[in-house]
Design a protein around this motif. Structure first.
Motif, PDB file in Angstrom:
ATOM      1  N   ASP A 215       0.927  -1.248  -0.034  1.00  0.00           N
ATOM      2  CA  ASP A 215       0.087   0.093   0.193  1.00  0.00           C
ATOM      3  C   ASP A 215       0.768   1.415   0.005  1.00  0.00           C
ATOM      4  O   ASP A 215       0.386   2.411  -0.792  1.00  0.00           O
ATOM      5  CB  ASP A 215      -0.988  -0.211   1.199  1.00  0.00           C
ATOM      6  N   LEU A 218       2.058   2.614  -3.438  1.00  0.00           N
ATOM      7  CA  LEU A 218       1.201   2.906  -4.610  1.00  0.00           C
ATOM      8  C   LEU A 218       1.387   4.392  -4.857  1.00  0.00           C
ATOM      9  O   LEU A 218       1.237   4.854  -6.211  1.00  0.00           O
ATOM     10  CB  LEU A 218      -0.182   2.771  -3.925  1.00  0.00           C
ATOM     11  N   THR A 221       3.631   4.077  -7.694  1.00  0.00           N
ATOM     12  CA  THR A 221       3.748   3.108  -8.725  1.00  0.00           C
ATOM     13  C   THR A 221       2.346   3.367  -9.464  1.00  0.00           C
ATOM     14  O   THR A 221       1.914   2.649 -10.413  1.00  0.00           O
ATOM     15  CB  THR A 221       3.954   1.467  -8.369  1.00  0.00           C
ATOM     16  N   GLU A 222       1.431   3.958  -8.839  1.00  0.00           N
ATOM     17  CA  GLU A 222      -0.077   4.052  -9.671  1.00  0.00           C
ATOM     18  C   GLU A 222      -0.312   5.529  -9.905  1.00  0.00           C
ATOM     19  O   GLU A 222       0.181   6.527  -9.040  1.00  0.00           O
ATOM     20  CB  GLU A 222      -1.127   3.307  -8.748  1.00  0.00           C
ATOM     21  N   GLN A 223      -1.350   5.877 -10.810  1.00  0.00           N
ATOM     22  CA  GLN A 223      -1.888   7.201 -11.052  1.00  0.00           C
ATOM     23  C   GLN A 223      -2.830   7.258  -9.785  1.00  0.00           C
ATOM     24  O   GLN A 223      -3.561   6.535  -9.487  1.00  0.00           O
ATOM     25  CB  GLN A 223      -2.771   7.138 -12.304  1.00  0.00           C
ATOM     26  N   LEU A 226      -6.468   6.047  -9.609  1.00  0.00           N
ATOM     27  CA  LEU A 226      -6.477   4.584  -9.527  1.00  0.00           C
ATOM     28  C   LEU A 226      -6.626   4.277  -8.147  1.00  0.00           C
ATOM     29  O   LEU A 226      -7.164   3.131  -8.008  1.00  0.00           O
ATOM     30  CB  LEU A 226      -5.602   4.013 -10.474  1.00  0.00           C
ATOM     31  N   ILE A 227      -6.037   5.082  -7.178  1.00  0.00           N
ATOM     32  CA  ILE A 227      -5.846   4.767  -5.972  1.00  0.00           C
ATOM     33  C   ILE A 227      -7.308   4.961  -5.188  1.00  0.00           C
ATOM     34  O   ILE A 227      -7.595   4.451  -4.145  1.00  0.00           O
ATOM     35  CB  ILE A 227      -4.655   5.346  -5.230  1.00  0.00           C
ATOM     36  N   THR A 231      -2.473  10.668  -2.475  1.00  0.00           N
ATOM     37  CA  THR A 231      -1.090   9.931  -2.476  1.00  0.00           C
ATOM     38  C   THR A 231      -0.152  10.802  -1.861  1.00  0.00           C
ATOM     39  O   THR A 231       1.057  10.354  -1.823  1.00  0.00           O
ATOM     40  CB  THR A 231      -0.680  10.173  -4.216  1.00  0.00           C
ATOM     41  N   ARG A 326       2.254  -6.215  -8.231  1.00  0.00           N
ATOM     42  CA  ARG A 326       2.814  -4.854  -8.775  1.00  0.00           C
ATOM     43  C   ARG A 326       1.912  -4.144  -9.191  1.00  0.00           C
ATOM     44  O   ARG A 326       1.982  -2.835  -9.086  1.00  0.00           O
ATOM     45  CB  ARG A 326       3.971  -5.325  -9.946  1.00  0.00           C
ATOM     46  N   ARG A 327       0.714  -4.392  -9.631  1.00  0.00           N
ATOM     47  CA  ARG A 327      -0.283  -3.548  -9.899  1.00  0.00           C
ATOM     48  C   ARG A 327      -1.787  -4.120  -9.549  1.00  0.00           C
ATOM     49  O   ARG A 327      -1.860  -5.360  -9.441  1.00  0.00           O
ATOM     50  CB  ARG A 327      -0.624  -3.482 -11.543  1.00  0.00           C
ATOM     51  N   TRP A 328      -2.683  -3.168  -8.953  1.00  0.00           N
ATOM     52  CA  TRP A 328      -3.948  -3.541  -8.493  1.00  0.00           C
ATOM     53  C   TRP A 328      -4.618  -3.997  -9.799  1.00  0.00           C
ATOM     54  O   TRP A 328      -4.699  -3.637 -10.770  1.00  0.00           O
ATOM     55  CB  TRP A 328      -4.494  -2.484  -7.723  1.00  0.00           C
TER      56      TRP A 328
END
Length: 328
Positions: A215, A218, A221-223, A226-227, A231, A326-328
Motif C-alpha cells: 500500500d 502505491l 507506482t499508480e496514478q 486509480l488509488i 497520494t 505490482r499492479r492492483w
C-alpha cells in the motif's frame, strides 16, 4: 452453502452489508452506510469466511462476524482521515469531509461497537460459545494493537533516521493486527483447534505487513485516480514509509538533509513531492520494498501448511499474491 470462491464470497458479503445497512432517514445510520458502501475489496472479511471454511466450518453463520472485520477496518479509515485531515477516500469525499469531524468520530465509534455486536450475535446462529468468546477476544486485542500502532506512528513522524524496524512494527500493529484477527475469528468460529488458529493468526499478521508495504508503494507506482485516496497524505503528515526510509539510507548527507526537509514540509508541496519521488526512484528503494513485501507474503503462505486441501485453502493461498501484486 455452495463452495465459495473469492468473487462469490465478496458478493455474499456485499449483499449482507446492503441488507444490514439499508437506505434510511436516520442520520447516523446514513453516515455509517456512506462509510461502508460502496464496499472496498473486503479482503479481511473474505479471509474470515475462508478461514472458517478451510478448517471445516460452515461459513454461512460466520457471515455477520466476517462483516465485523470490515466494520473495524472502515472505522479505522474514518478515524485516520480525521487524524490526517484527508478529504478523499475510495474516490469520493471522506466521511469527515462529507459530514464533518464530530459526525465522523461518532460514526467510527458506532462501527466499532457494531462489530462486537455482530460477533456476539453469532452465538444465536448456533456457533459455539467458546468460539464466540475467542473471536471477541481476538478483535479486542486487534483494536488495542491498532491504537498502539497509531500512537507509535505519530511519535515517529518526521524522523527518517529510525530505520526499518520501527516502520515494520507500526505495520504489524496497524495493519497486521486486524488481518491476524480476521483469520483468528474465522478459524475460531469454524471450530479449529488452538494450533491451527495460531498458524492462521500468524498467516494473517505476516500478510498484513506485506499488504501495508504494498500500500505504501502505491504513491510511486499508480496514478492518483486509480488509488482513490490522497497520494500525498503520508508526506504531508510526516510519515516515513518504507521506500522513503530506504531512499534516505541510500542517499548522500545532502540528500538525507533534503529528504528530511521534505518530510517536515507539512504541506506536501509539489517541490517536496517531486524531491521524494525522485530520491525513491534514483535508488533501489522500490525494488527492496517489493522484495520485503514478497518475503512477508512468503512467510504468510508457509503457515497454510496446517490446512487440508480445499477450495477455501486455495483462496487463502492466493491472497498473498493479491496483497503484493505490482499492479492492483
Amino acid at each position: 452453502m455452495e463452495t465459495l470462491t473469492a468473487s462469490s464470497s465478496w458478493q455474499l458479503l456485499h449483499q449482507e452489508m446492503q441488507r444490514r445497512w439499508p437506505v434510511t432517514p436516520d442520520e447516523l445510520d446514513a453516515i455509517v452506510r456512506y462509510a461502508l458502501l460502496p464496499a472496498g475489496k473486503m479482503i479481511r472479511p473474505i479471509m474470515t469466511l475462508h478461514c472458517a471454511a478451510a478448517v471445516g466450518g460452515d461459513p454461512e453463520p460466520v457471515l455477520p462476524a466476517a462483516l465485523a472485520l470490515e466494520y473495524v477496518h472502515v472505522a479505522t479509515l474514518v478515524h485516520d482521515d480525521i487524524i490526517d485531515n484527508d478529504d478523499v477516500r475510495r474516490g469520493r469525499a471522506s466521511v469527515p469531509a462529507a459530514y464533518g469531524v464530530p459526525n465522523a468520530i461518532i460514526a467510527g465509534d458506532q462501527l466499532i461497537f457494531d462489530a462486537f455486536a455482530a460477533i456476539t450475535g453469532s452465538q444465536h446462529a448456533g456457533l459455539p460459545a467458546g468460539g464466540v468468546v475467542a473471536a471477541v477476544s481476538a478483535l479486542a486485542e486487534a483494536g488495542a494493537a491498532l491504537c498502539r500502532g497509531q500512537s507509535l506512528e505519530s511519535r515517529l513522524a518526521g524522523d527518517l533516521s529510525v530505520g526499518v524496524e520501527p516502520y515494520l512494527e507500526v505495520a504489524r500493529l496497524k495493519t497486521g493486527a486486524l488481518f491476524r484477527a480476521a483469520c483468528q475469528v474465522g478459524a475460531a468460529l469454524g471450530g479449529a483447534d488452538p494450533a491451527t488458529i495460531g498458524a492462521l493468526a500468524d498467516y494473517g499478521e505476516q500478510l498484513g505487513i506485506a499488504f501495508q508495504i504494498r500500500d505504501d508503494l502505491l504513491s510511486y507506482t499508480e496514478q492518483p485516480d486509480l488509488i482513490g485516496k490522497s497520494t500525498t497524505s503520508d508526506l504531508s503528515n510526516g510519515r516515513a514509509t518504507l521506500p522513503v526510509l530506504l531512499a534516505w539510507a541510500a542517499s548522500s548527507p545532502d540528500g538525507r538533509t533534503a529528504l528530511t526537509g521534505a518530510l517536515r514540509d507539512g504541506a506536501a508541496s509539489q517541490a517536496a513531492v517531486t524531491l521524494v519521488a525522485d530520491a525513491v526512484r534514483a535508488t533501489t528503494a522500490l525494488e527492496r520494498s517489493y522484495a520485503l513485501a514478497d518475503e512477508y507474503a512468503g512467510r504468510a503462505h508457509r503457515q497454510l501448511a496446517v490446512l487440508a486441501p480445499s477450495a477455501s485453502t486455495d483462496v487463502l493461498a492466493a491472497v498473498p499474491g493479491w496483497a503484493t501484486a505490482r499492479r492492483w
